[in-house]
Design an enzyme around this catalytic site. Structure first.
Site, PDB file in Angstrom:
ATOM      1  CD  GLU A   8      -4.727   3.938  -1.765  1.00 31.54           C
ATOM      2  OE1 GLU A   8      -5.045   4.195  -0.597  1.00 31.54           O
ATOM      3  OE2 GLU A   8      -5.528   3.992  -2.729  1.00 31.54           O
ATOM      4  CG  ASP A  15      -2.009   1.043   1.121  1.00 33.83           C
ATOM      5  OD1 ASP A  15      -3.052   0.714   0.538  1.00 33.83           O
ATOM      6  OD2 ASP A  15      -1.823   2.172   1.602  1.00 33.83           O
ATOM      7  CG  HIS A  48      -7.014  13.143  -9.174  1.00 34.67           C
ATOM      8  ND1 HIS A  48      -7.154  12.118  -8.276  1.00 34.67           N
ATOM      9  CD2 HIS A  48      -7.965  14.063  -8.853  1.00 34.67           C
ATOM     10  CE1 HIS A  48      -8.163  12.390  -7.449  1.00 34.67           C
ATOM     11  NE2 HIS A  48      -8.663  13.560  -7.779  1.00 34.67           N
ATOM     12  CG  ASP A  93      -3.269   8.985 -12.626  1.00 33.83           C
ATOM     13  OD1 ASP A  93      -3.765   8.446 -11.620  1.00 33.83           O
ATOM     14  OD2 ASP A  93      -3.948   9.455 -13.562  1.00 33.83           O
ATOM     15  CG  ASN A 101      -4.493  11.362  -5.781  1.00 33.34           C
ATOM     16  OD1 ASN A 101      -3.690  11.663  -6.653  1.00 33.34           O
ATOM     17  ND2 ASN A 101      -5.277  10.308  -5.879  1.00 33.34           N
TER      18      ASN A 101
END
Length: 342
Positions: free
Chosen positions: A235, A192, A205, A209, A200
């Site tokens: 994630e 994780d 975003h 990414d 974020n």
């Protein structure tokens, strides 16, 4: 005195001329597996001139770098038993009509690879004796590559290029069943990205990414060919490690954690630390017949949950998850090696 041409010779000559002008790449072997016909379409497909192979057994050189049987050779030798080892996809025609197969060929003369659909069938005389074997070829390269691309899209995560959840679940079912048969260890890493929501929110975003892509690339670079790395959701990532003892899985997990630290992806959100880090839960099972793969996933998930709630940026074994769960521990600076909790 002029020799009278027999009707059978006329028919044979006509058949040879006909094959020469076929648009389908075709070659013919005699019972001794020597090339007697190599038509113009076959010359164009392979880059090999008829003069190079007529009267020889060197037709394999048009398709492969190392000597091996072509499909027509298997028909001539009646070696259906070799089909499986030489051709990944094949069928045997009923009533002795020959074989059909598909195969990647390296095409040495042209310097490229082609995926060919191949048919090879025998020709017998009235007494049932073999007089020739005819092999025809179809270039299926474009269709095969399109098929592979579609399969890749269906099995891969579009953002990271790793396996997607569906593909991972299929791999887990296959490897779990195999481990049950062989009584071998199967390890699972659940990974994780720490404080990813904060990342974020702070960076947007697009940067989020980019972060996930970086994690995915680091995972793909640090694993063995047999391991399956997947984006498990959001994630969260997963790594399935067949035939891997628990200590090996812990070592791989620690190297992965350190690899992300070395990327030094700036985080900066309050309470998140200066750089992006990973929490990893590790579980290993030698599955018994009555066990489900759900147990392996649950134990790795429990270890991951404990790792995140005991300070993050660490690798935690499922064997010690309960004993350390709930103990708040300070997060060491990213890049400092952690003591593994076994």
């Amino acid at each position: 005195m002029r020799r009278t041409t027999k009707p059978s010779e006329v028919a044979q000559s006509y058949a040879v001329r006909l094959m020469q002008h076929l648009v389908v790449p075709t070659f013919v072997l005699n019972p001794q597996r020597e090339v007697v016909v190599w038509n113009r379409a076959c010359e164009r497909l392979t880059g090999v001139a008829a003069a190079e192979v007529i009267g020889t057994k060197k037709h394999w050189r048009a398709f492969y770098k190392e000597k091996r049987f072509c499909l027509a050779d298997l028909v001539a030798n009646e070696r259906a038993d070799l089909l499986g080892s030489l051709y990944p996809e094949f069928t045997v025609s009923t009533h002795g009509l020959g074989f059909s197969a598909e195969n990647w060929c390296v095409m040495p003369k042209l310097g490229n690879q082609l995926y060919l659909a191949i048919d090879a069938g025998p020709i017998h005389d009235e007494d049932g004796r073999l007089i020739a074997v005819v092999e025809t070829l179809r270039d299926m390269t474009d269709q095969k590559r399109a098929e592979q691309a579609l399969k890749a899209l269906a099995s891969s995560d579009g953002l990271t290029g790793l396996a997607n959840r569906r593909s991972f679940d299929q791999a887990l079912a296959i490897e779990w069943a195999r481990a049950q048969r062989t009584r071998s260890p199967l390890s699972l890493l659940l990974v994780d990205v720490d404080h990813f929501k904060l990342y974020n929110d702070l960076h947007g975003h697009q940067k989020g990414d980019d972060c996930l892509r970086g994690v995915g690339a680091a995972m793909a670079a640090g694993l063995r060919p047999a391991d399956v790395a997947a984006r498990y959701g959001g994630e969260e990532f997963a790594v399935l490690m067949p035939d891997s003892a628990h200590g090996v899985a812990l070592d791989v997990a620690e190297r992965l954690r350190e690899a992300i630290c070395r990327l030094r992806l700036a985080h900066g959100a309050a309470a998140a630390g200066s750089h992006v880090t990973l929490s990893i839960g590790v579980a290993t099972e030698v599955p018994a017949e009555d066990m489900s793969s759900d147990l392996l996933v649950a134990r790795a998930d429990q270890a991951l949950y404990a790792a995140k709630h005991s300070g993050r940026d660490r690798v935690l074994s499922a064997d010690k998850a309960l004993s350390v769960f709930g103990r708040a521990q300070g997060v060491a600076p990213c890049g400092a090696r952690k003591t593994r909790l076994r």
